[in-house]
Design an enzyme around this catalytic site. Structure first.
Site, PDB file in Angstrom:
ATOM      1  CG  ASP A   1      -2.234  -0.634   0.999  1.00 19.96           C
ATOM      2  OD1 ASP A   1      -2.587  -0.842  -0.169  1.00 19.96           O
ATOM      3  OD2 ASP A   1      -2.921  -0.946   1.985  1.00 19.96           O
TER       4      ASP A   1
ATOM      5  NE  ARG B   1      -4.592  -1.783  -4.824  1.00 24.60           N
ATOM      6  CZ  ARG B   1      -4.415  -2.072  -3.536  1.00 24.60           C
ATOM      7  NH1 ARG B   1      -4.088  -1.113  -2.681  1.00 24.60           N
ATOM      8  NH2 ARG B   1      -4.516  -3.309  -3.111  1.00 24.60           N
TER       9      ARG B   1
END
Length: 237
Positions: free
Chosen positions: A79, A130
Site C-alpha cells: 500500500d 495498482r
C-alpha cells in the site's frame, strides 16, 4: 485483505504485525485449498512493519513475509501511504523485487507529481501496479489539487502502464483477462457486481482489524468528497 493500522514506532509491535501478516497468508492459502477462495492476495502497510523505525528492519520483515507468500503462492501488494513514506516504500519495493520478482508490487497515486517518474520506473521493471487517484491530503507543491487534473493524470498513467510493460490497469482494446478493477469494499457494490458479471476481473479491497477509527476518520476528513459519498449512500439505503 488489508490489516488496518499504520505508523508503528515500537519494534515489538512491528514484529507482531509481520507475524499477523504471515498467519494471514497461511490462512488464505488454506482457504484456497479448501475451495472457498480462488484468487488470494493481501495488501500491507510497511509503516506497520517498522518502516519508520529502520528501513533495514522493515525489509527484514518484508522478506520474511514474502518468503511465506512465495511458498503459499499469495501475492503481496505494498500500500502507498502519505507522501512522507512514498520514497521509502518504493525503495523497499525495489529491494524486495530483487529477491521476489513478480510476487510483490506497489501502489502509485495519480495525484502525486512524482508519479510520472515512478510510472516509467515500474514499466522498466515490468512490475504489477495498482494505480489509484490518492486519498491523502498533500501539499500543492507535490500533489495536484484539482480533481479533473488528477483524473487526467490517472488516465495518462493508465495508458502508459498498459503500453509500457507493466502488468495490469486496463483500457478499451485490452482483453478483460489482462487487467483487473480494484475497488474498496462498500464503495459502489452494484458497480463491482456489474463488472464481475460482464467478465472483468474485479478485486474488492477489504480492510479489517481493530485499528479502524484512524483509517475511517482519515478517509472522511481528508477529502470532502468522501463525506458526501458516505452520507449519500447512507440515506439511499
Amino acid at each position: 485483505l488489508d490489516l488496518l493500522g499504520e505508523h508503528e514506532d515500537d519494534p515489538d509491535r512491528a514484529e507482531a504485525a509481520t507475524e499477523t501478516y504471515v498467519q494471514l497468508v497461511r490462512r488464505l492459502a488454506r482457504e484456497r485449498e479448501a475451495g472457498t477462495l480462488q484468487h488470494v492476495n493481501i495488501s500491507i502497510k510497511l509503516s506497520m512493519m517498522g518502516q519508520q523505525i529502520d528501513e533495514d528492519l522493515c525489509l527484514e520483515h518484508l522478506l520474511r513475509l514474502l518468503a511465506v507468500a512465495e511458498d503459499e503462492d499469495v501475492y503481496v501488494r505494498l500500500d502507498m501511504e502519505g507522501s512522507d513514506t512514498t520514497a521509502s516504500t518504493l525503495r523497499l519495493f525495489e529491494r524486495a523485487w530483487e529477491q521476489y520478482p513478480g510476487r510483490v508490487g506497489p501502489v502509485l497515486q495519480a495525484m502525486l507529481k512524482r508519479t510520472a517518474h515512478d510510472v516509467e520506473r515500474v514499466c522498466e521493471m515490468g512490475a504489477s501496479v495498482r494505480l489509484c487517484k490518492g486519498a491523502y491530503k498533500e501539499p500543492r507543491a507535490i500533489a495536484y489539487q484539482n480533481m479533473d487534473q488528477i483524473r487526467e493524470r490517472f488516465t495518462a498513467y493508465m495508458k502508459r502502464l498498459l503500453g509500457g510493460g507493466a502488468t495490469y490497469p486496463g483500457i478499451d482494446g485490452i482483453p478483460p483477462s489482462a487487467f483487473e478493477f480494484q475497488m474498496l469494499y462498500g464503495m459502489r457494490p452494484q458497480t463491482q457486481q456489474a463488472l464481475a458479471d460482464d467478465g472483468y476481473n474485479t478485486l474488492v479491497y477489504v480492510p479489517y482489524g481493530t485499528e479502524w477509527l484512524p483509517y475511517f476518520t482519515r478517509r472522511l476528513t481528508e477529502r470532502k468528497e468522501n463525506v458526501w459519498f458516505v452520507l449519500k449512500n447512507f440515506f439511499r439505503r
